[in-house]
Design a protein around this motif. Structure first.
Motif, PDB file in Angstrom:
ATOM      1  N   SER A 277      10.252 -35.919  51.875  1.00  0.00           N
ATOM      2  CA  SER A 277       9.993 -37.250  52.409  1.00  0.00           C
ATOM      3  C   SER A 277       9.689 -37.192  53.901  1.00  0.00           C
ATOM      4  O   SER A 277       8.781 -37.880  54.383  1.00  0.00           O
ATOM      5  CB  SER A 277      11.202 -38.156  52.151  1.00  0.00           C
ATOM      6  N   GLN A 278      10.422 -36.371  54.628  1.00  0.00           N
ATOM      7  CA  GLN A 278      10.171 -36.259  56.064  1.00  0.00           C
ATOM      8  C   GLN A 278       8.799 -35.645  56.344  1.00  0.00           C
ATOM      9  O   GLN A 278       8.120 -36.046  57.276  1.00  0.00           O
ATOM     10  CB  GLN A 278      11.267 -35.432  56.736  1.00  0.00           C
ATOM     11  N   ILE A 279       8.398 -34.688  55.533  1.00  0.00           N
ATOM     12  CA  ILE A 279       7.090 -34.059  55.730  1.00  0.00           C
ATOM     13  C   ILE A 279       5.971 -35.025  55.376  1.00  0.00           C
ATOM     14  O   ILE A 279       4.990 -35.156  56.113  1.00  0.00           O
ATOM     15  CB  ILE A 279       6.981 -32.767  54.896  1.00  0.00           C
ATOM     16  N   CYS A 280       6.098 -35.710  54.261  1.00  0.00           N
ATOM     17  CA  CYS A 280       5.005 -36.569  53.786  1.00  0.00           C
ATOM     18  C   CYS A 280       5.021 -37.964  54.386  1.00  0.00           C
ATOM     19  O   CYS A 280       3.982 -38.596  54.493  1.00  0.00           O
ATOM     20  CB  CYS A 280       5.063 -36.685  52.267  1.00  0.00           C
ATOM     21  N   ARG A 281       6.187 -38.464  54.750  1.00  0.00           N
ATOM     22  CA  ARG A 281       6.269 -39.847  55.198  1.00  0.00           C
ATOM     23  C   ARG A 281       6.923 -40.000  56.559  1.00  0.00           C
ATOM     24  O   ARG A 281       7.125 -41.106  57.025  1.00  0.00           O
ATOM     25  CB  ARG A 281       7.051 -40.667  54.173  1.00  0.00           C
ATOM     26  N   GLY A 282       7.246 -38.892  57.199  1.00  0.00           N
ATOM     27  CA  GLY A 282       7.942 -38.958  58.472  1.00  0.00           C
ATOM     28  C   GLY A 282       7.052 -39.505  59.579  1.00  0.00           C
ATOM     29  O   GLY A 282       6.005 -38.951  59.893  1.00  0.00           O
ATOM     30  N   PHE A 283       7.482 -40.608  60.148  1.00  0.00           N
ATOM     31  CA  PHE A 283       6.719 -41.281  61.203  1.00  0.00           C
ATOM     32  C   PHE A 283       6.565 -40.386  62.428  1.00  0.00           C
ATOM     33  O   PHE A 283       5.474 -40.234  62.972  1.00  0.00           O
ATOM     34  CB  PHE A 283       7.439 -42.592  61.565  1.00  0.00           C
TER      35      PHE A 283
ATOM     36  N   PHE B 287      22.123 -31.841  43.745  1.00  0.00           N
ATOM     37  CA  PHE B 287      22.181 -31.725  45.202  1.00  0.00           C
ATOM     38  C   PHE B 287      20.950 -31.005  45.744  1.00  0.00           C
ATOM     39  O   PHE B 287      20.419 -31.379  46.785  1.00  0.00           O
ATOM     40  CB  PHE B 287      23.462 -31.015  45.644  1.00  0.00           C
ATOM     41  N   VAL B 288      20.493 -29.978  45.044  1.00  0.00           N
ATOM     42  CA  VAL B 288      19.267 -29.281  45.445  1.00  0.00           C
ATOM     43  C   VAL B 288      18.106 -30.261  45.450  1.00  0.00           C
ATOM     44  O   VAL B 288      17.303 -30.308  46.386  1.00  0.00           O
ATOM     45  CB  VAL B 288      18.982 -28.086  44.500  1.00  0.00           C
ATOM     46  N   CYS B 289      18.022 -31.073  44.409  1.00  0.00           N
ATOM     47  CA  CYS B 289      16.940 -32.052  44.306  1.00  0.00           C
ATOM     48  C   CYS B 289      17.006 -33.065  45.444  1.00  0.00           C
ATOM     49  O   CYS B 289      15.991 -33.363  46.078  1.00  0.00           O
ATOM     50  CB  CYS B 289      16.990 -32.758  42.958  1.00  0.00           C
ATOM     51  N   LEU B 290      18.184 -33.591  45.739  1.00  0.00           N
ATOM     52  CA  LEU B 290      18.321 -34.568  46.817  1.00  0.00           C
ATOM     53  C   LEU B 290      17.947 -33.969  48.175  1.00  0.00           C
ATOM     54  O   LEU B 290      17.269 -34.615  48.980  1.00  0.00           O
ATOM     55  CB  LEU B 290      19.738 -35.125  46.850  1.00  0.00           C
ATOM     56  N   ALA B 291      18.373 -32.749  48.426  1.00  0.00           N
ATOM     57  CA  ALA B 291      18.031 -32.098  49.696  1.00  0.00           C
ATOM     58  C   ALA B 291      16.522 -31.885  49.796  1.00  0.00           C
ATOM     59  O   ALA B 291      15.903 -32.159  50.831  1.00  0.00           O
ATOM     60  CB  ALA B 291      18.771 -30.767  49.815  1.00  0.00           C
ATOM     61  N   TYR B 292      15.929 -31.418  48.725  1.00  0.00           N
ATOM     62  CA  TYR B 292      14.482 -31.205  48.711  1.00  0.00           C
ATOM     63  C   TYR B 292      13.730 -32.520  48.891  1.00  0.00           C
ATOM     64  O   TYR B 292      12.737 -32.585  49.621  1.00  0.00           O
ATOM     65  CB  TYR B 292      14.074 -30.529  47.397  1.00  0.00           C
ATOM     66  N   MET B 293      14.204 -33.581  48.237  1.00  0.00           N
ATOM     67  CA  MET B 293      13.557 -34.885  48.365  1.00  0.00           C
ATOM     68  C   MET B 293      13.589 -35.370  49.812  1.00  0.00           C
ATOM     69  O   MET B 293      12.617 -35.939  50.301  1.00  0.00           O
ATOM     70  CB  MET B 293      14.238 -35.914  47.450  1.00  0.00           C
ATOM     71  N   GLN B 294      14.691 -35.129  50.507  1.00  0.00           N
ATOM     72  CA  GLN B 294      14.803 -35.532  51.904  1.00  0.00           C
ATOM     73  C   GLN B 294      13.793 -34.776  52.761  1.00  0.00           C
ATOM     74  O   GLN B 294      13.094 -35.370  53.578  1.00  0.00           O
ATOM     75  CB  GLN B 294      16.224 -35.295  52.409  1.00  0.00           C
ATOM     76  N   VAL B 295      13.712 -33.473  52.586  1.00  0.00           N
ATOM     77  CA  VAL B 295      12.758 -32.666  53.353  1.00  0.00           C
ATOM     78  C   VAL B 295      11.331 -33.078  53.013  1.00  0.00           C
ATOM     79  O   VAL B 295      10.498 -33.282  53.907  1.00  0.00           O
ATOM     80  CB  VAL B 295      12.980 -31.159  53.077  1.00  0.00           C
TER      81      VAL B 295
END
Length: 174
Positions: A88-94, A78-86
């Motif tokens: 992704s938003q920082i690196c790929r967030g439109f 769950f820690v990994c999934l939450a971190y991946m979401q954040v």
């Protein structure tokens, strides 16, 4: 008061979270241009899971139970999934990219945002980049009339996407 060992296993996963984040940052900063970003996330996650297991063995030894392992690794997941979401938003967030471009270039109207997107590469660059990735995965195919879903994977993903949207009803843009 006795704290359940599964709760301690969860706590250990939370305490070790900086291991995951630090490992990912170190690996990502050393990545080659051609290496997909997710490779480093999975490598860091694997290291984090192994670090948790080593720490759990150091704390509980042979008394480490299956339920503790499940609790600890589930928390790590769950820690990994939450971190991946954040991440992704920082690196790929439109939307974040638009804000960064406005900060870099100054006030922009909509055509200016489209032109200046991603340090002047433009929205056309973004679309082509995403289309090329989807083609590489076999999800899209270029045809005479334009783009079509790739067969069979693109069709399946498209249908699953529609099904998920009908269930979740995420609203416009979701």
């Amino acid at each position: 008061m006795i704290i359940p060992r599964e709760l301690l296993a969860i706590g250990l996963a939370v305490v070790l979270m900086p291991v995951f984040v630090g490992c990912h940052i170190l690996l990502f900063r050393r990545k080659k241009e051609t290496t997909p970003g997710f490779v480093h996330l999975f490598a860091a996650f694997s290291f984090y899971g192994a670090a948790w297991l080593a720490a759990a063995f150091a704390v509980w030894g042979a008394a480490l139970s299956v339920s503790q392992v499940i609790a600890g690794w589930s928390t790590a997941g769950f820690v990994c999934l939450a971190y991946m979401q954040v991440f992704s938003q920082i690196c790929r967030g439109f939307s974040l990219r638009i804000m960064v471009d406005i900060e870099r270039a100054g006030p922009l109207d909509v055509p200016g945002i489209m032109r200046e997107y991603s340090e002047g590469r433009g929205v056309d660059w973004l679309m082509e980049k995403r289309i090329v990735v989807l083609e590489g995965l076999g999800l899209l195919a270029r045809e005479r009339d334009g783009l079509a879903l790739g067969k069979p994977w693109g069709l399946w993903v498209g249908r699953i996407g529609i099904w998920i949207k009908r269930i979740l009803k995420p609203g416009q843009g979701g």
